[in-house]
Design a protein around this motif. Structure first.
Motif, mmCIF file in Angstrom:
data_model
loop_
_atom_site.group_PDB
_atom_site.id
_atom_site.type_symbol
_atom_site.label_atom_id
_atom_site.label_comp_id
_atom_site.label_asym_id
_atom_site.label_seq_id
_atom_site.Cartn_x
_atom_site.Cartn_y
_atom_site.Cartn_z
ATOM 1 N N UNK A 178 2.473 18.236 -32.210
ATOM 2 C CA UNK A 178 3.405 19.300 -31.848
ATOM 3 C C UNK A 178 4.157 18.857 -30.592
ATOM 4 N N UNK A 179 5.487 18.943 -30.625
ATOM 5 C CA UNK A 179 6.313 18.424 -29.533
ATOM 6 C C UNK A 179 7.147 19.534 -28.914
ATOM 7 N N UNK A 180 7.231 19.536 -27.578
ATOM 8 C CA UNK A 180 8.048 20.486 -26.837
ATOM 9 C C UNK A 180 8.739 19.724 -25.711
ATOM 10 N N UNK A 181 10.046 19.922 -25.579
ATOM 11 C CA UNK A 181 10.816 19.315 -24.496
ATOM 12 C C UNK A 181 11.276 20.428 -23.566
ATOM 13 N N UNK A 182 10.966 20.273 -22.267
ATOM 14 C CA UNK A 182 11.327 21.267 -21.252
ATOM 15 C C UNK A 182 12.359 20.689 -20.299
ATOM 16 N N UNK A 183 13.292 21.550 -19.845
ATOM 17 C CA UNK A 183 14.266 21.099 -18.858
ATOM 18 C C UNK A 183 13.763 21.398 -17.452
ATOM 19 N N UNK A 184 14.640 21.194 -16.435
ATOM 20 C CA UNK A 184 14.207 21.353 -15.048
ATOM 21 C C UNK A 184 13.896 22.801 -14.686
ATOM 22 N N UNK A 185 14.345 23.754 -15.517
ATOM 23 C CA UNK A 185 14.069 25.167 -15.266
ATOM 24 C C UNK A 185 12.917 25.692 -16.132
ATOM 25 N N UNK A 186 12.144 24.792 -16.742
ATOM 26 C CA UNK A 186 11.027 25.134 -17.623
ATOM 27 C C UNK A 186 11.479 25.825 -18.905
ATOM 28 N N UNK A 187 12.762 25.756 -19.218
ATOM 29 C CA UNK A 187 13.249 26.301 -20.486
ATOM 30 C C UNK A 187 13.019 25.280 -21.594
ATOM 31 N N UNK A 188 12.719 25.767 -22.778
ATOM 32 C CA UNK A 188 12.464 24.882 -23.914
ATOM 33 C C UNK A 188 13.790 24.379 -24.465
ATOM 34 N N UNK A 189 13.992 23.065 -24.415
ATOM 35 C CA UNK A 189 15.203 22.440 -24.955
ATOM 36 C C UNK A 189 15.033 22.175 -26.439
ATOM 37 N N UNK A 190 13.841 21.735 -26.818
ATOM 38 C CA UNK A 190 13.557 21.484 -28.234
ATOM 39 C C UNK A 190 12.071 21.656 -28.479
ATOM 40 N N UNK A 191 11.729 22.188 -29.655
ATOM 41 C CA UNK A 191 10.326 22.341 -30.037
ATOM 42 C C UNK A 191 10.204 22.150 -31.541
ATOM 43 N N UNK A 192 9.136 21.504 -31.963
ATOM 44 C CA UNK A 192 8.903 21.288 -33.392
ATOM 45 C C UNK A 192 8.331 22.553 -34.023
ATOM 46 N N UNK A 193 8.402 22.612 -35.338
ATOM 47 C CA UNK A 193 7.859 23.773 -36.042
ATOM 48 C C UNK A 193 6.352 23.883 -35.843
ATOM 49 N N UNK A 194 5.669 22.719 -35.683
ATOM 50 C CA UNK A 194 4.221 22.750 -35.444
ATOM 51 C C UNK A 194 3.895 23.433 -34.123
ATOM 52 N N UNK A 195 4.786 23.290 -33.126
ATOM 53 C CA UNK A 195 4.551 23.951 -31.842
ATOM 54 C C UNK A 195 4.604 25.469 -31.993
ATOM 55 N N UNK A 196 5.508 25.948 -32.849
ATOM 56 C CA UNK A 196 5.557 27.385 -33.115
ATOM 57 C C UNK A 196 4.315 27.834 -33.882
ATOM 58 N N UNK A 197 3.874 27.012 -34.840
ATOM 59 C CA UNK A 197 2.705 27.378 -35.640
ATOM 60 C C UNK A 197 1.457 27.511 -34.771
ATOM 61 N N UNK A 198 1.331 26.675 -33.751
ATOM 62 C CA UNK A 198 0.184 26.750 -32.846
ATOM 63 C C UNK A 198 0.344 27.849 -31.800
ATOM 64 N N UNK A 199 1.524 28.455 -31.728
ATOM 65 C CA UNK A 199 1.752 29.505 -30.745
ATOM 66 C C UNK A 199 2.039 28.983 -29.354
ATOM 67 N N UNK A 200 2.528 27.712 -29.257
ATOM 68 C CA UNK A 200 2.820 27.142 -27.945
ATOM 69 C C UNK A 200 4.115 27.694 -27.363
ATOM 70 N N UNK A 201 5.086 27.998 -28.233
ATOM 71 C CA UNK A 201 6.405 28.449 -27.785
ATOM 72 C C UNK A 201 6.643 29.858 -28.319
ATOM 73 N N UNK A 202 7.021 30.753 -27.433
ATOM 74 C CA UNK A 202 7.351 32.118 -27.818
ATOM 75 C C UNK A 202 8.533 32.586 -26.982
ATOM 76 N N UNK A 203 9.545 33.069 -27.655
ATOM 77 C CA UNK A 203 10.724 33.561 -26.959
ATOM 78 C C UNK A 203 11.443 32.505 -26.147
ATOM 79 N N UNK A 204 11.424 31.269 -26.607
ATOM 80 C CA UNK A 204 12.116 30.199 -25.909
ATOM 81 C C UNK A 204 11.399 29.695 -24.673
ATOM 82 N N UNK A 205 10.141 30.093 -24.472
ATOM 83 C CA UNK A 205 9.361 29.690 -23.315
ATOM 84 C C UNK A 205 8.029 29.091 -23.765
ATOM 85 N N UNK A 206 7.516 28.151 -22.969
ATOM 86 C CA UNK A 206 6.183 27.613 -23.207
ATOM 87 C C UNK A 206 5.163 28.664 -22.788
#
Length: 419
Positions: free
Chosen positions: A61-89
């Motif tokens: 599961x992959x998540x890319x964060x910018x300098x403001x901790x906003x999610x720039x990109x996330x894989x579908x597996x990251x959503x399935x695991x519940x890592x990303x919600x509402x555009x935030x880690x």
């Protein structure tokens, strides 16, 4: 004049409303474009070339964060695991790791237990998180799901512990009995008695080792490589011959019935061992002067007819809580009785693996004090052969066989205990 003024006023109001609606729609569209989707977030131009492609093929599961901790990109597996919600880690320890890595540029890795999303039962997901800098502004988070690996490791650890315990018992008994024989060298009667006990323990040890070998073989081998049509009547006769001596000692009558001239498709040796284990259990766990019945029949099922083999006894029965675990390796309903009969706790585990590898299933009906009925459900030879020709891959064939279950088998009526 008043009418013209009213029309002009209405037109002006309509124009204003149209402009407001258009502006709101434009704003809504802009916000919707920036909102992350289930498959991937909006890819910012600051992502290095090729990163998007690489992340799409990673198993992690992959998540890319910018300098403001906003999610720039996330894989579908990251959503399935519940890592990303509402555009935030959403996992605070991972977010803190990302901030620390952004600050000093060091790669960090940690293993965490996360609550399983949506279950509400306190179950945890075991994950391994690795954070690394991606360029000068971004941070990459890779998360591996270790839950299944940990479960398999726990099963393997328990299996080794159980094997060690089961081997220790007869080996320890043999050691003590050998000492007793040496101490009683001047007493022929005692030597004979101890030697008989040594033979019993040696037989138990031999049976345990052989069943461990059988279990390993049915787990690793593909039974359909050497599959052939197997006569059900021959399997039943072989199983009855295997237990005829034990049944005769307890005056247990074994009888076979049902539909004749049926055939199943599979490995003859493994199928004979599975049915033999069920009949042997029925004899060992039945009181003296009772009956054990074996019946075969053909049942209709989607994808092809199935053959059901039912073994019924008038034994001690199995409680509801035990029925959920009887197919586990080394699990015994009555440990004391198993030791008396020489049981290893592996027989039903072997049955389960054999039937599953043949594309079938095994079920049990039981009531305490009334007896039990174990039912093997296997694809008929013709139907299984047709499926094998359509699906050369054994895994596909197993799936086809496993999906043809129909209604549960009704247990045979247990005959009365003989006078």
């Amino acid at each position: 004049m008043d009418v013209n003024a009213a029309v002009a006023a209405a037109a002006a109001i309509a124009g204003v409303l149209t402009g407001v609606i258009a502006m709101l729609a434009f704003r809504w569209s802009e916000r919707d474009q920036k909102r992350p989707t289930r498959t991937s977030l909006h890819t910012d131009p600051v992502l290095p070339p090729g990163v998007d492609t690489v992340l799409s093929v990673l198993r992690s599961s992959a998540v890319v964060l910018d300098e403001a901790d906003a999610v720039v990109k996330a894989s579908s597996a990251a959503y399935a695991l519940g890592l990303v919600r509402g555009g935030k880690l959403s996992v605070e320890p991972m977010l803190q790791m990302a901030r620390d890595t952004r600050r000093d540029g060091e790669i960090r890795q940690v293993e965490l237990d996360l609550p399983r999303r949506g279950t509400g039962r306190g179950e945890a997901l075991a994950v391994s998180a690795r954070v690394a800098p991606l360029g000068s502004r971004l941070v990459l988070l890779l998360v591996e799901d270790l839950t299944e690996a940990r479960r398999i490791e726990a099963v393997r650890r328990d299996f080794v512990a159980n094997v060690s315990h089961e081997l220790k018992t007869p080996v320890g008994a043999l050691s003590l009995l050998s000492e007793a024989v040496m101490d009683a060298s001047d007493d022929p009667e005692a030597v004979q008695r101890f030697a008989g006990r040594m033979q019993i323990e040696a037989t138990r040890l031999t049976n345990l080792v052989q069943e461990l070998i059988d279990l390993s073989r049915v787990q690793n081998d593909d039974p359909l490589e050497d599959a052939e049509p197997v006569r059900v009547d021959e399997l039943v006769a072989e199983a009855m011959d295997r237990c005829r001596h034990q049944a005769g000692t307890k005056q247990i009558i074994m009888s076979a019935g049902g539909t004749a001239d049926l055939h199943v498709w599979g490995n003859r040796g493994q199928l004979a061992a599975a049915l033999g284990n069920l009949v042997e259990n029925a004899v060992n766990y039945s009181p003296a002067r009772t009956r054990v019945g074996i019946a075969a029949r053909r049942v209709n099922a989607p994808g092809g007819d199935m053959i059901e083999l039912a073994v019924t006894d008038q034994g001690i029965g199995i409680s509801d809580k035990d029925k959920e675990r009887i197919f586990e390796r080394f699990y015994r309903v009555d440990p004391a009785r198993s030791r008396a009969t020489g049981g290893t706790g592996l027989g039903l585990a072997i049955v389960k693996h054999v039937v599953a590898s043949h594309g079938g299933e095994v079920t049990v009906w039981s009531a305490e004090g009334q007896g039990s009925t174990f039912t093997l459900r296997l694809p008929e030879a013709g139907a299984a052969r047709d499926r094998a020709s359509q699906h050369p891959d054994p895994d596909l064939d197993d799936e086809a066989g496993g999906s043809t279950a129909s209604s549960p088998y009704e247990p045979l009526p247990a005959p009365e205990v003989l006078p």
